[in-house]
Design a protein around this motif. Structure first.
Motif, PDB file in Angstrom:
ATOM      1  N   LEU A  85     -64.815 -28.167  23.080  1.00 56.57           N
ATOM      2  CA  LEU A  85     -63.390 -28.483  23.147  1.00 56.57           C
ATOM      3  C   LEU A  85     -62.788 -28.144  24.499  1.00 56.57           C
ATOM      4  N   LYS A  86     -63.358 -27.183  25.179  1.00 50.18           N
ATOM      5  CA  LYS A  86     -62.888 -26.858  26.528  1.00 50.18           C
ATOM      6  C   LYS A  86     -63.172 -28.022  27.469  1.00 50.18           C
ATOM      7  N   LEU A  87     -64.293 -28.704  27.228  1.00 46.87           N
ATOM      8  CA  LEU A  87     -64.671 -29.844  28.058  1.00 46.87           C
ATOM      9  C   LEU A  87     -63.980 -31.131  27.610  1.00 46.87           C
ATOM     10  N   ASN A  88     -63.748 -31.240  26.302  1.00 49.59           N
ATOM     11  CA  ASN A  88     -63.085 -32.430  25.762  1.00 49.59           C
ATOM     12  C   ASN A  88     -62.247 -32.047  24.542  1.00 49.59           C
TER      13      ASN A  88
ATOM     14  N   LYS B 245     -63.407 -35.025  15.860  1.00 54.26           N
ATOM     15  CA  LYS B 245     -64.539 -34.607  15.031  1.00 54.26           C
ATOM     16  C   LYS B 245     -64.972 -33.175  15.323  1.00 54.26           C
ATOM     17  N   VAL B 246     -64.803 -32.737  16.559  1.00 53.93           N
ATOM     18  CA  VAL B 246     -65.176 -31.356  16.898  1.00 53.93           C
ATOM     19  C   VAL B 246     -64.182 -30.383  16.270  1.00 53.93           C
ATOM     20  N   TRP B 247     -62.902 -30.738  16.301  1.00 54.21           N
ATOM     21  CA  TRP B 247     -61.901 -29.899  15.627  1.00 54.21           C
ATOM     22  C   TRP B 247     -62.189 -29.810  14.132  1.00 54.21           C
ATOM     23  N   LEU B 248     -62.636 -30.922  13.550  1.00 56.46           N
ATOM     24  CA  LEU B 248     -63.003 -30.926  12.143  1.00 56.46           C
ATOM     25  C   LEU B 248     -64.193 -29.998  11.896  1.00 56.46           C
ATOM     26  N   SER B 249     -65.199 -30.074  12.756  1.00 57.15           N
ATOM     27  CA  SER B 249     -66.379 -29.214  12.620  1.00 57.15           C
ATOM     28  C   SER B 249     -65.996 -27.742  12.745  1.00 57.15           C
ATOM     29  N   LYS B 250     -65.129 -27.458  13.698  1.00 52.46           N
ATOM     30  CA  LYS B 250     -64.684 -26.077  13.897  1.00 52.46           C
ATOM     31  C   LYS B 250     -63.920 -25.583  12.672  1.00 52.46           C
ATOM     32  N   GLY B 251     -63.048 -26.428  12.148  1.00 51.19           N
ATOM     33  CA  GLY B 251     -62.302 -26.060  10.951  1.00 51.19           C
ATOM     34  C   GLY B 251     -63.220 -25.826   9.763  1.00 51.19           C
TER      35      GLY B 251
ATOM     36  N   PHE C 242     -81.085 -31.842  21.884  1.00 52.08           N
ATOM     37  CA  PHE C 242     -79.810 -31.390  22.452  1.00 52.08           C
ATOM     38  C   PHE C 242     -80.063 -30.483  23.662  1.00 52.08           C
ATOM     39  N   ASN C 243     -81.088 -29.653  23.575  1.00 51.96           N
ATOM     40  CA  ASN C 243     -81.427 -28.798  24.713  1.00 51.96           C
ATOM     41  C   ASN C 243     -81.843 -29.615  25.924  1.00 51.96           C
ATOM     42  N   GLN C 244     -82.593 -30.676  25.703  1.00 50.98           N
ATOM     43  CA  GLN C 244     -82.994 -31.537  26.813  1.00 50.98           C
ATOM     44  C   GLN C 244     -81.772 -32.192  27.448  1.00 50.98           C
ATOM     45  N   ALA C 245     -80.836 -32.634  26.588  1.00 48.82           N
ATOM     46  CA  ALA C 245     -79.603 -33.227  27.102  1.00 48.82           C
ATOM     47  C   ALA C 245     -78.818 -32.191  27.912  1.00 48.82           C
ATOM     48  N   TRP C 246     -78.832 -30.952  27.427  1.00 46.47           N
ATOM     49  CA  TRP C 246     -78.136 -29.863  28.139  1.00 46.47           C
ATOM     50  C   TRP C 246     -78.765 -29.609  29.505  1.00 46.47           C
ATOM     51  N   LEU C 247     -80.090 -29.670  29.583  1.00 41.85           N
ATOM     52  CA  LEU C 247     -80.773 -29.517  30.869  1.00 41.85           C
ATOM     53  C   LEU C 247     -80.318 -30.588  31.851  1.00 41.85           C
ATOM     54  N   LEU C 248     -80.147 -31.787  31.339  1.00 36.40           N
ATOM     55  CA  LEU C 248     -79.772 -32.914  32.183  1.00 36.40           C
ATOM     56  C   LEU C 248     -78.298 -32.885  32.581  1.00 36.40           C
ATOM     57  N   ASP C 249     -77.447 -32.360  31.697  1.00 32.56           N
ATOM     58  CA  ASP C 249     -76.014 -32.291  31.993  1.00 32.56           C
ATOM     59  C   ASP C 249     -75.361 -31.203  31.146  1.00 32.56           C
ATOM     60  N   SER C 250     -75.187 -30.042  31.731  1.00 29.14           N
ATOM     61  CA  SER C 250     -74.612 -28.905  31.004  1.00 29.14           C
ATOM     62  C   SER C 250     -73.105 -29.021  30.838  1.00 29.14           C
ATOM     63  N   THR C 251     -72.505 -30.105  31.361  1.00 32.47           N
ATOM     64  CA  THR C 251     -71.058 -30.300  31.217  1.00 32.47           C
ATOM     65  C   THR C 251     -70.732 -31.352  30.168  1.00 32.47           C
ATOM     66  N   ASN C 252     -71.720 -31.784  29.406  1.00 32.56           N
ATOM     67  CA  ASN C 252     -71.493 -32.791  28.380  1.00 32.56           C
ATOM     68  C   ASN C 252     -70.979 -32.122  27.104  1.00 32.56           C
ATOM     69  N   ALA C 253     -69.778 -32.488  26.697  1.00 35.55           N
ATOM     70  CA  ALA C 253     -69.135 -31.839  25.550  1.00 35.55           C
ATOM     71  C   ALA C 253     -69.890 -32.057  24.247  1.00 35.55           C
ATOM     72  N   ASP C 254     -70.499 -33.233  24.090  1.00 40.24           N
ATOM     73  CA  ASP C 254     -71.187 -33.536  22.838  1.00 40.24           C
ATOM     74  C   ASP C 254     -72.430 -32.679  22.625  1.00 40.24           C
ATOM     75  N   VAL C 255     -73.017 -32.185  23.703  1.00 38.04           N
ATOM     76  CA  VAL C 255     -74.178 -31.296  23.590  1.00 38.04           C
ATOM     77  C   VAL C 255     -73.788 -30.028  22.836  1.00 38.04           C
TER      78      VAL C 255
ATOM     79  N   VAL D 292     -79.141 -38.751  29.513  1.00 39.15           N
ATOM     80  CA  VAL D 292     -78.423 -37.872  28.585  1.00 39.15           C
ATOM     81  C   VAL D 292     -78.089 -38.626  27.305  1.00 39.15           C
ATOM     82  N   SER D 293     -77.612 -39.846  27.465  1.00 40.82           N
ATOM     83  CA  SER D 293     -77.242 -40.669  26.308  1.00 40.82           C
ATOM     84  C   SER D 293     -78.433 -40.887  25.383  1.00 40.82           C
ATOM     85  N   ARG D 294     -79.598 -41.144  25.966  1.00 39.94           N
ATOM     86  CA  ARG D 294     -80.791 -41.384  25.152  1.00 39.94           C
ATOM     87  C   ARG D 294     -81.185 -40.125  24.380  1.00 39.94           C
ATOM     88  N   HIS D 295     -81.134 -38.972  25.036  1.00 41.76           N
ATOM     89  CA  HIS D 295     -81.530 -37.730  24.373  1.00 41.76           C
ATOM     90  C   HIS D 295     -80.515 -37.324  23.304  1.00 41.76           C
TER      91      HIS D 295
END
Length: 219
Positions: free
Chosen positions: A126-129, A134-140, A88-101, A65-68
């Protein structure tokens, strides 16, 4: 590493080989699941093979996941959003609970001017983390862009709320303070804007738009 990349390319090319399979879903967040897209049997098998190959190649699923994710962000900063989405989709396939995806999905949608849609993925992240400033900034930022488009003051208020959370979580997040400075400038609340301008300048004096600075310095 060349072997795994070659395998990934083969997987994507073969995705379009069946007429019954939805096309170009690898450039949609979560392969279009949120839009009701359903993969064909061939695509599901490709997913299975991809995961199995990653499990063989990498020492752990976390490493895969980290590599993708690393590749996804690299493409993102090169403004190659299609290839970024694929990773990002490949990372999601590998771990759908990763917040950064989900953060990545949201950022790409934001760059595609799909601001309202991006909020769905920022919220998932944000539900996951909920501690990622930075995610709050992106959302804003998405709310701020929606405000620019619609001129609905409620959207600007939501942007400010998110920028404030981003700053509270990370007092070194210069972009959050810069955005707060600009937001309060719009409100003509110079006192509040000047407070955030001072904080911003301590972190990075170049973060503020010169026009905003000029307005705030005028008596």
């Amino acid at each position: 590493m060349k072997q795994i990349h070659a395998l990934i390319i083969v997987f994507f090319l073969s995705c379009s080989s069946s007429q019954d399979c939805p096309e170009n879903i690898n450039i949609l967040p979560m392969y279009g699941v949120n839009s009701g897209v359903k993969k064909c049997k061939e695509q599901l098998q490709i997913d299975k093979d991809f995961i199995e190959e990653c499990d063989k190649y990498f020492k752990s699923r976390k490493e895969a996941v980290s590599r993708h994710l690393k590749d996804a962000w690299a493409y993102f900063y090169k403004k190659d959003y299609d290839n970024s989405m694929k990773r990002f989709n490949q990372a999601w396939l590998l771990d759908s609970t990763n917040a950064d995806v989900y953060w990545g999905f949201g950022n790409i949608l934001g760059m595609q001017l799909k601001f309202e849609e991006s909020l769905t993925y920022f919220n998932k992240s944000l539900k996951l983390n909920p501690k990622n400033s930075k995610v709050w900034l992106s959302k804003g930022t998405s709310y701020a862009q929606m405000f620019v488009k619609n001129n609905d003051i409620k959207l600007l208020n939501k942007a400010i709320d998110n920028f404030r959370i981003a700053a509270e979580l990370d007092n070194k997040n210069v972009e959050a303070y810069a955005q707060l400075t600009m937001a309060y400038s719009y409100y003509m609340e110079k006192d509040s804007a000047l407070v955030f301008l001072k904080i911003t300048d301590k972190l990075d004096a170049n973060a503020i738009n010169p026009e905003v600075r000029k307005f705030l310095m005028e008596k």
